[in-house]
Design an enzyme around this catalytic site. Sequence first.
Site, mmCIF file in Angstrom:
data_model
loop_
_atom_site.group_PDB
_atom_site.id
_atom_site.type_symbol
_atom_site.label_atom_id
_atom_site.label_comp_id
_atom_site.label_asym_id
_atom_site.label_seq_id
_atom_site.Cartn_x
_atom_site.Cartn_y
_atom_site.Cartn_z
ATOM 1 N N GLU A 12 43.014 -2.093 -12.789
ATOM 2 C CA GLU A 12 42.048 -1.180 -12.182
ATOM 3 C C GLU A 12 41.918 0.105 -12.986
ATOM 4 O O GLU A 12 42.840 0.497 -13.702
ATOM 5 C CB GLU A 12 42.475 -0.838 -10.744
ATOM 6 C CG GLU A 12 41.347 -0.182 -9.928
ATOM 7 C CD GLU A 12 41.803 0.426 -8.594
ATOM 8 O OE1 GLU A 12 42.977 0.820 -8.474
ATOM 9 O OE2 GLU A 12 40.965 0.494 -7.679
ATOM 10 N N ARG A 37 51.894 7.284 -13.167
ATOM 11 C CA ARG A 37 50.468 7.586 -13.342
ATOM 12 C C ARG A 37 50.280 8.807 -14.232
ATOM 13 O O ARG A 37 49.282 8.956 -14.910
ATOM 14 C CB ARG A 37 49.809 7.871 -11.994
ATOM 15 C CG ARG A 37 49.767 6.675 -11.068
ATOM 16 C CD ARG A 37 49.204 7.093 -9.734
ATOM 17 N NE ARG A 37 49.273 6.012 -8.748
ATOM 18 C CZ ARG A 37 48.476 5.932 -7.704
ATOM 19 N NH1 ARG A 37 47.560 6.859 -7.485
ATOM 20 N NH2 ARG A 37 48.599 4.936 -6.854
HETATM 21 C C1 8ZB Z 1 43.405 5.945 -3.971
HETATM 22 C C2 8ZB Z 1 44.135 4.978 -3.132
HETATM 23 C C3 8ZB Z 1 44.726 5.597 -1.902
HETATM 24 C C4 8ZB Z 1 45.168 4.546 -0.936
HETATM 25 C C5 8ZB Z 1 47.281 3.760 -0.512
HETATM 26 C C6 8ZB Z 1 47.106 5.004 0.302
HETATM 27 C C7 8ZB Z 1 45.613 5.079 0.384
HETATM 28 C C8 8ZB Z 1 49.013 4.439 -2.198
HETATM 29 C C9 8ZB Z 1 50.540 2.971 -1.833
HETATM 30 C C10 8ZB Z 1 49.497 2.712 -0.948
HETATM 31 C C11 8ZB Z 1 50.622 0.941 -0.062
HETATM 32 C C12 8ZB Z 1 51.669 2.105 -1.787
HETATM 33 N N1 8ZB Z 1 48.570 3.660 -1.194
HETATM 34 N N2 8ZB Z 1 50.228 4.041 -2.591
HETATM 35 N N3 8ZB Z 1 49.535 1.704 -0.075
HETATM 36 N N4 8ZB Z 1 51.689 1.101 -0.885
HETATM 37 N N5 8ZB Z 1 52.715 2.284 -2.616
HETATM 38 O O1 8ZB Z 1 46.260 3.843 -1.463
HETATM 39 O O2 8ZB Z 1 47.698 4.908 1.556
HETATM 40 O O3 8ZB Z 1 45.144 4.195 1.357
#
Ligand code: 8ZB
Length: 484
Positions: free
Chosen positions: A171, A100
């Site tokens: 996205e 990112r």
């Molecule tokens: C902005 C987005 C945040 C959300 C989830 C976080 C939070 C981030 C992963 C993921 C599953 C991943 N999140 N990275 N969920 N696998 N590698 O995005 O927990 O809910």
Amino acid sequence: MEVQNKKWDMKKFSEMRQEVLNQWPTGKEVDFEEAVRYHQNLPKNQIMTNKLREAATKNNTLIQPRAGVALLDEHIELLKFLRQKGKADVLPTTIDSYTRQNRYEEAEKGIKESEKAGRSLLNGFPAVNYGVKKCRKVIESVDCPVQVRHGTPDARLLAEITLAGGFTDFEGGGISYNVPYAKKISIEQSIYYWQYVDRLVGIYEENGISLNREPFGPLTGTLVPPCISHSIGIIEGLLAAEQGVRNITLGYGQCGNLIQDVAAVETLKELSAEYLKDYDVMLTTAFHQWMGGFPQDEAQAFGVISWGAATAALSKATKVIVKTPHEAFGVPTKEANAEGLRATRQVINMLKDQRMISSQELEKEKEIIKRETRQILSKVYELGEGDWAKGAVRAFEAGVLDVPFAPSQFNAGKILPARDNSGAVRFLNFGSIPFDDKIKEFHRRKLAERAKAENREVSFQMVIDDIYAIGQGMLVGRMDSKIA
Ligand code: 8ZB
């Protein structure tokens, strides 16, 4: 540089493209003509716009998890699991934090160390390092569309590689993937980077390949008033459409009050159709289950997840992005991830044939959100002298666009949100948001009602209490009634 909302010509795009594809060795794998042929041969059920169109027509709400790990085989296994055991309608690939931030050397180390450790040491899938062919392995291992989800201010190379790799949805946006994620990147700079991404998608469209773009609705995810995320989503939609994007999903992050949330999704549909009427685009919506702090207790977390599922179903959002019972702790196990999906599916199925009764309260809430959003967008347009890109940059400078709790130094950070007595998110501080007196009076009255009910003054303490409330088992941060 002054960024303009004007479709890039091929010369400008091609010149930059060389530079972008040289940023990392896997850029050489991108062969646009070949990628177009690859997309032409993708099965219909792997094209996101088909799934979205079908869902929108039938008034269904699709369910989608977040998921991404460092190792290719493990990532494929994870996605298959979420499809089979979580019954996800559409899949994501969440990108790791190094990628990112365009730190591909470190992502490479992360892959190597994960291989040694035999488990993921990155918080997502480093798609740039894997390159086009390995992305296609992911796509070819599943039987539904896959979207790239990330948080990248400069996603030009990531878009080139993943789109050539067969992903059909991307996205992000120049505002929504900058302000909540970066400190020092100017709005102008990230809008410019994202014009490239949108133009790339536009060129695929011109070659007959239908791709979807989804600005990131929730922004910082905590107490973001609907009019703020609506204004930014609509601006990003307009910028994308200008570059030739034809399919746009606008997002909204759950606030927690049912009427406000349903009003928000309905007005997002209505306002975006209105503002984008001059473009030939398919518009859909994504509802994000609560993006703020979660309870640690899994049973409580399922309560939050289910309430988000109910709101998504009743608002008839095209898609719901699902949380997991591990939200309070970080990246979930695949089992926990599938559990969040199944809880959501259950509620969606139970509510899919029910409607929210149109009430005076719902109509009033919709009217407020529409007036607020129009007042913000009028000012943005005026500041930009008719150019939404210039307007967005100047509006952030002026605090006319202002996202609560954002790290960006290009964001004024002057507005303060707090919940009213029924948990709807209102403004405690307006900063420089250009509302008329009637709207300001409405917010003041709503917060005064709560203050009276709690027998305290309207103050910054309410904001703090509200930030922690859901994690502590409540919606409104009333300090006398925590259950956890
Ligand atoms: C902005 C987005 C945040 C959300 C989830 C976080 C939070 C981030 C992963 C993921 C599953 C991943 N999140 N990275 N969920 N696998 N590698 O995005 O927990 O809910």
